[in-house]
Design an enzyme around this catalytic site. Structure first.
Site, PDB file in Angstrom:
ATOM      1  N   ARG A 128       6.401 -21.442 -15.127  1.00  0.00           N
ATOM      2  CA  ARG A 128       7.027 -20.184 -14.492  1.00  0.00           C
ATOM      3  C   ARG A 128       6.090 -19.129 -13.998  1.00  0.00           C
ATOM      4  NH1 ARG A 128       9.491 -16.968 -19.896  1.00  0.00           N
ATOM      5  NH2 ARG A 128       8.466 -18.327 -21.103  1.00  0.00           N
ATOM      6  N   GLU A 141      26.263 -18.409 -11.634  1.00  0.00           N
ATOM      7  CA  GLU A 141      25.186 -18.988 -11.383  1.00  0.00           C
ATOM      8  C   GLU A 141      25.551 -19.912 -10.105  1.00  0.00           C
ATOM      9  OE1 GLU A 141      26.183 -19.332 -14.473  1.00  0.00           O
ATOM     10  OE2 GLU A 141      23.655 -18.738 -16.129  1.00  0.00           O
ATOM     11  N   PHE A 194      22.056 -24.279 -16.819  1.00  0.00           N
ATOM     12  CA  PHE A 194      23.368 -23.792 -16.278  1.00  0.00           C
ATOM     13  C   PHE A 194      23.001 -23.636 -15.058  1.00  0.00           C
ATOM     14  CE2 PHE A 194      21.895 -20.987 -20.063  1.00  0.00           C
ATOM     15  CZ  PHE A 194      23.066 -21.671 -21.093  1.00  0.00           C
TER      16      PHE A 194
END
Length: 312
Positions: A8, A56, A81
């Site tokens: 990330r 989301e 999610f």
């Protein structure tokens, strides 16, 4: 020295560098700038960063609108999610509307560890595979993450990129190699059996290669970093030339890498295929290594499966 840089962070660093010369690159977060390591991007390019909050569905719709306006949006949100709550928006706003949205599912697979099934994402590849025109990619280490992020900026169309949460051991020595979306990377040559892996299980496959080599088995290792569009030619060649295939994935055994490989094999060159992944049950809670070992996603079990397939 072991790698200490999570994928990330590599995505953030790469987008920071690319955004210096491309004001159309935008990053969106769903109250996840910290977990996605996108804080530096938000601080450096505040006009190219959108914080949506825990919404989301909205984040995908906003990204699609930005893409229609000529922007290059990267949605960064926990994979569990993003792939479940936003699936209708991904289907309609990204795929059906043919928008240039890049979806980055962070902390994918079982990397949320102790939080259990609610935070594990081991169905995401199966769901995303069924959506037309959506590319699906999983980097194996920090070097491939950099190459993949660069490639996605110029890739026209929607894509889902799934990464883990923690640093992973390098499988490439550097980023000085050719990376092509849709073209598998042959990590090791082999003639007796082929092991096909994606994402963080590529390291596991390479460890299995070393153990099999000691046992006198020549294993081909394919890094199938792109689940869709799938490199069918590499799979068919593996089936024809090695006669046996093991797939290894951080995903349910239903609908993911193994299923994709089996679909190709059964239609073009049927050979024995063993699918190694998370069985049809809620995955146990624990650190990634603990979960992997519990389900036999490790070098010793892959070696045992290979020897069984070879009749040894």
């Amino acid at each position: 020295m072991a790698n200490k840089i999570p994928n990330r962070q590599v995505i953030c660093d790469t987008l920071l560098r690319l955004a210096e010369n491309d004001p159309d690159i935008m990053v969106l977060a769903s109250d996840s700038r910290g977990s996605a390591a996108m804080g530096p991007f938000a601080d450096t390019f505040p006009e190219q960063f959108v914080e949506v909050g825990i919404a989301e569905q909205n984040i995908v719709g906003i990204a699609a609108g930005l893409a229609h306006s000529g922007k290059k949006p990267y949605v960064t949100s926990p994979a569990c999610f993003l792939s479940m709550r936003s699936i209708e928006q991904i289907k309609v706003d990204v795929a059906y509307s043919a928008t240039n949205v890049k979806l980055v599912g962070i902390s994918g697979g079982v990397s949320y560890g102790a939080l259990g099934m609610s935070h594990h994402s081991v169905q995401d590849l199966a769901v995303m595979r069924a959506i037309p025109g959506l590319a699906i990619v999983l980097p194996a280490d920090r070097h491939e993450t950099k190459k993949m992020t660069e490639a996605l900026v110029s890739y026209e169309g929607g894509a889902y990129m799934r990464i883990g949460r923690n640093p992973v051991e390098d499988v490439y020595e550097s980023d000085d190699y050719e990376f092509v979306i849709g073209q598998a990377s042959k990590m090791r040559e082999g003639t007796d059996i082929t092991i096909i892996a994606a994402g963080e299980t590529v390291r596991v496959a390479l460890d299995a290669y070393a153990e099999l080599l000691e046992a006198g088995v020549s294993a081909r290792i394919l890094n199938m970093h792109t689940i869709k569009p799938l490199d069918e030619a590499a799979i068919i060649s593996a089936a024809r030339e090695t006669g046996r295939i093991i797939t290894v994935e951080e995903h349910s055994i239903h609908g993911g890498l193994g299923a994709a490989v089996a679909e190709v094999v059964v239609q073009h060159h049927p050979v024995p295929v063993r699918i190694l992944g998370i069985p049809d049950e809620p995955a146990i809670a624990g650190k990634t290594a603990e979960v992997f070992n519990h389900y036999g996603i490790n070098a010793s079990n892959i070696k045992q499966i290979a020897l069984e397939l070879l009749g040894r």
